[in-house]
Design a protein around this motif. Structure first.
Motif, PDB file in Angstrom:
ATOM      1  N   UNK A  72     -64.319   0.475 -22.640  1.00  0.00           N
ATOM      2  CA  UNK A  72     -63.671   0.045 -23.876  1.00  0.00           C
ATOM      3  C   UNK A  72     -63.815  -1.471 -23.953  1.00  0.00           C
ATOM      4  N   UNK A  73     -64.281  -1.961 -25.090  1.00  0.00           N
ATOM      5  CA  UNK A  73     -64.431  -3.399 -25.303  1.00  0.00           C
ATOM      6  C   UNK A  73     -63.354  -3.892 -26.259  1.00  0.00           C
ATOM      7  N   UNK A  74     -62.801  -5.068 -25.960  1.00  0.00           N
ATOM      8  CA  UNK A  74     -61.828  -5.672 -26.872  1.00  0.00           C
ATOM      9  C   UNK A  74     -62.314  -7.049 -27.290  1.00  0.00           C
ATOM     10  N   UNK A  75     -62.098  -7.370 -28.554  1.00  0.00           N
ATOM     11  CA  UNK A  75     -62.482  -8.670 -29.087  1.00  0.00           C
ATOM     12  C   UNK A  75     -61.892  -8.778 -30.494  1.00  0.00           C
ATOM     13  N   UNK A  76     -61.413  -9.958 -30.884  1.00  0.00           N
ATOM     14  CA  UNK A  76     -60.900 -10.099 -32.252  1.00  0.00           C
ATOM     15  C   UNK A  76     -61.986  -9.951 -33.316  1.00  0.00           C
ATOM     16  N   UNK A  77     -63.253 -10.110 -32.936  1.00  0.00           N
ATOM     17  CA  UNK A  77     -64.347  -9.985 -33.898  1.00  0.00           C
ATOM     18  C   UNK A  77     -64.490  -8.561 -34.433  1.00  0.00           C
ATOM     19  N   UNK A  78     -63.862  -7.611 -33.739  1.00  0.00           N
ATOM     20  CA  UNK A  78     -64.000  -6.218 -34.153  1.00  0.00           C
ATOM     21  C   UNK A  78     -63.167  -5.876 -35.392  1.00  0.00           C
ATOM     22  N   UNK A  79     -62.543  -6.851 -35.993  1.00  0.00           N
ATOM     23  CA  UNK A  79     -61.891  -6.637 -37.284  1.00  0.00           C
ATOM     24  C   UNK A  79     -62.919  -6.645 -38.415  1.00  0.00           C
ATOM     25  N   UNK A  80     -64.136  -7.118 -38.106  1.00  0.00           N
ATOM     26  CA  UNK A  80     -65.186  -7.205 -39.115  1.00  0.00           C
ATOM     27  C   UNK A  80     -66.118  -5.999 -39.044  1.00  0.00           C
ATOM     28  N   UNK A  81     -66.841  -5.773 -40.138  1.00  0.00           N
ATOM     29  CA  UNK A  81     -67.785  -4.666 -40.195  1.00  0.00           C
ATOM     30  C   UNK A  81     -69.099  -5.058 -39.532  1.00  0.00           C
ATOM     31  N   UNK A  82     -69.951  -4.060 -39.294  1.00  0.00           N
ATOM     32  CA  UNK A  82     -71.260  -4.324 -38.707  1.00  0.00           C
ATOM     33  C   UNK A  82     -72.078  -5.235 -39.612  1.00  0.00           C
ATOM     34  N   UNK A  83     -72.014  -5.017 -40.908  1.00  0.00           N
ATOM     35  CA  UNK A  83     -72.777  -5.856 -41.840  1.00  0.00           C
ATOM     36  C   UNK A  83     -72.295  -7.298 -41.813  1.00  0.00           C
ATOM     37  N   UNK A  84     -70.995  -7.484 -41.714  1.00  0.00           N
ATOM     38  CA  UNK A  84     -70.453  -8.837 -41.660  1.00  0.00           C
ATOM     39  C   UNK A  84     -70.878  -9.553 -40.376  1.00  0.00           C
ATOM     40  N   UNK A  85     -70.806  -8.852 -39.258  1.00  0.00           N
ATOM     41  CA  UNK A  85     -71.194  -9.451 -37.983  1.00  0.00           C
ATOM     42  C   UNK A  85     -72.684  -9.762 -37.988  1.00  0.00           C
ATOM     43  N   UNK A  86     -73.492  -8.844 -38.495  1.00  0.00           N
ATOM     44  CA  UNK A  86     -74.941  -9.075 -38.553  1.00  0.00           C
ATOM     45  C   UNK A  86     -75.265 -10.286 -39.416  1.00  0.00           C
TER      46      UNK A  86
END
Length: 225
Positions: free
Chosen positions: A53-67
């Protein structure tokens, strides 16, 4: 968190294995990746049968946003690597282009896995020092390129609180690197070790086989006694 504040830069499964000296036995236990960001460790480890299991605050964003953010910052990161090439040991990677290629490949693998991984509960939006997990829920935590590296941005108190929170939910914590962004020993290493040993845990620095950032040759290992 604002996406404009995020600098996504992911590492792969092979790097994690070297960074944390991971054995086959290590990969058989429940693992928490803390601050994994867009690393492909979870995706690759899960495909190999591991439980991560990975935790990070960046996971509030979608894949498209992160890309989109990856595409925005990758050129600037490559330029910074070129300008600060003397801060790195060019054995794992031959040149800056090789680093960028490896990072982009890792983040591509992450993005392919991200949305399905979120639905499966493998990517959890969270950040230290507050984790929504039970005591001793995990056997091993891997904290890569967050604590100690950003000593100019994270206070001593936040370091101590973060490591103690990891100790609450995990039996063994491994943190890498132990130097700051400019390669100096973190001033918070000694206070963190004192705090966790005072709380009843064991702590030691251990050499690792990974080599890229200059002077980043050790990880901190904290265990329940």
């Amino acid at each position: 968190m604002q996406l404009s504040m995020v600098v996504p830069w992911g590492r792969c499964f092979k790097e994690y294995k070297e960074i944390f000296s991971l054995s086959q036995a290590d990969l058989q236990v429940n693992i928490l990746g803390c601050g994994d960001g867009p690393a492909s460790f979870n995706a690759e480890a899960t495909a190999a049968g591991a439980k991560v299991i990975s935790v990070d605050p960046i996971y509030c964003f979608s894949a498209n946003q992160i890309e989109s953010r990856v595409n925005e910052v990758s050129h600037n990161i490559a330029q910074q690597l070129k300008e600060n090439a003397s801060n790195y040991i060019w054995s794992t990677f031959q040149n800056v282009e090789a680093v960028v290629s490896a990072r982009l490949a890792a983040m591509k693998d992450f993005l392919k896995d991200y949305e399905s991984g979120k639905k499966e509960g493998r990517y959890v939006e969270a950040s230290l020092p507050l984790l929504t997990f039970k005591e001793n829920q995990f056997t091993l935590a891997l904290c890569s390129h967050f604590l100690f590296l950003y000593s100019e941005h994270i206070t001593e108190e936040q370091h101590i609180a973060g490591v103690l929170e990891l100790c609450r939910v995990i039996k063994e914590v491994r943190i890498y690197p132990l130097v700051t962004l400019d390669g100096r020993p973190s001033p918070y290493l000694a206070p963190v070790i004192e705090a966790v040993t005072s709380a009843g845990y064991s702590a030691e620095t251990v050499a690792v086989p990974y080599s890229f950032q200059r002077n980043a040759t050790e990880m901190l290992v904290v265990k329940s006694v």
